[in-house]
Design a protein around this motif. Structure first.
Motif, PDB file in Angstrom:
ATOM      1  N   UNK A  31       0.821  -1.212   0.000  1.00  0.00           N
ATOM      2  CA  UNK A  31       0.000   0.000   0.000  1.00  0.00           C
ATOM      3  C   UNK A  31       0.856   1.264   0.000  1.00  0.00           C
ATOM      4  N   UNK A  32       1.982   1.232   0.678  1.00  0.00           N
ATOM      5  CA  UNK A  32       2.883   2.385   0.630  1.00  0.00           C
ATOM      6  C   UNK A  32       3.405   2.614  -0.785  1.00  0.00           C
ATOM      7  N   UNK A  33       3.692   1.531  -1.502  1.00  0.00           N
ATOM      8  CA  UNK A  33       4.134   1.659  -2.897  1.00  0.00           C
ATOM      9  C   UNK A  33       3.020   2.286  -3.730  1.00  0.00           C
ATOM     10  N   UNK A  34       1.784   1.849  -3.516  1.00  0.00           N
ATOM     11  CA  UNK A  34       0.653   2.426  -4.252  1.00  0.00           C
ATOM     12  C   UNK A  34       0.507   3.919  -3.935  1.00  0.00           C
ATOM     13  N   UNK A  35       0.627   4.270  -2.677  1.00  0.00           N
ATOM     14  CA  UNK A  35       0.542   5.687  -2.282  1.00  0.00           C
ATOM     15  C   UNK A  35       1.702   6.486  -2.892  1.00  0.00           C
ATOM     16  N   UNK A  36       2.868   5.855  -2.961  1.00  0.00           N
ATOM     17  CA  UNK A  36       4.025   6.530  -3.554  1.00  0.00           C
ATOM     18  C   UNK A  36       3.778   6.805  -5.038  1.00  0.00           C
ATOM     19  N   UNK A  37       3.151   5.851  -5.727  1.00  0.00           N
ATOM     20  CA  UNK A  37       2.792   6.079  -7.139  1.00  0.00           C
ATOM     21  C   UNK A  37       1.912   7.319  -7.255  1.00  0.00           C
ATOM     22  N   UNK A  38       0.938   7.441  -6.362  1.00  0.00           N
ATOM     23  CA  UNK A  38       0.062   8.620  -6.378  1.00  0.00           C
ATOM     24  C   UNK A  38       0.886   9.881  -6.149  1.00  0.00           C
ATOM     25  N   UNK A  39       1.785   9.837  -5.190  1.00  0.00           N
ATOM     26  CA  UNK A  39       2.575  11.029  -4.883  1.00  0.00           C
ATOM     27  C   UNK A  39       3.482  11.436  -6.042  1.00  0.00           C
ATOM     28  N   UNK A  40       3.895  10.463  -6.851  1.00  0.00           N
ATOM     29  CA  UNK A  40       4.783  10.756  -7.978  1.00  0.00           C
ATOM     30  C   UNK A  40       3.993  11.168  -9.217  1.00  0.00           C
ATOM     31  N   UNK A  41       2.927  10.426  -9.515  1.00  0.00           N
ATOM     32  CA  UNK A  41       2.240  10.608 -10.791  1.00  0.00           C
ATOM     33  C   UNK A  41       0.945  11.414 -10.715  1.00  0.00           C
ATOM     34  N   UNK A  42       0.382  11.574  -9.529  1.00  0.00           N
ATOM     35  CA  UNK A  42      -0.883  12.303  -9.407  1.00  0.00           C
ATOM     36  C   UNK A  42      -0.897  13.107  -8.112  1.00  0.00           C
ATOM     37  N   UNK A  43       0.071  13.989  -7.984  1.00  0.00           N
ATOM     38  CA  UNK A  43       0.236  14.749  -6.747  1.00  0.00           C
ATOM     39  C   UNK A  43      -1.017  15.504  -6.332  1.00  0.00           C
ATOM     40  N   UNK A  44      -1.785  15.946  -7.321  1.00  0.00           N
ATOM     41  CA  UNK A  44      -2.981  16.734  -7.011  1.00  0.00           C
ATOM     42  C   UNK A  44      -4.016  15.927  -6.227  1.00  0.00           C
ATOM     43  N   UNK A  45      -3.954  14.598  -6.284  1.00  0.00           N
ATOM     44  CA  UNK A  45      -4.884  13.754  -5.530  1.00  0.00           C
ATOM     45  C   UNK A  45      -4.511  13.684  -4.056  1.00  0.00           C
TER      46      UNK A  45
END
Length: 85
Positions: A31-45
């Motif tokens: 789940x941390x990896x999934x959250x990291x993907x969000x932080x890298x590719x979709x920061x606005x979320x």
């Protein structure tokens, strides 16, 4: 930036993780990896928990130490970031 963590997750999943506590730690890492993907590719979320490369590295090291003690097969795995040098 994300790829090394995906490789590490693959190592965990192939490493024959046993025991509920170890499985829970792997799920946390996933789940941390999934959250990291969000932080890298979709920061606005935004992310639901604070996540960074440093935090992921710390969780990985903790998983390695636990695996080394229980013989789960990933305790001696190299961190995928090491191969980028």
């Amino acid at each position: 930036r994300v790829q090394p963590f995906l490789v590490a997750l693959g190592q965990l999943e192939r490493g024959g993780v046993t025991g509920m506590t170890q499985r829970e730690k792997v799920d946390c890492f996933r789940w941390l990896v999934e959250e990291f993907k969000v932080s890298v590719f979709a920061q606005e979320l935004g992310t639901s928990v604070p996540v960074s490369e440093k935090r992921l590295n710390e969780v990985w090291k903790s998983l390695q130490e636990t695996a080394a003690r229980c013989g789960c097969g990933i305790g001696d795995s190299k961190w995928p970031m090491d191969s980028r040098q």
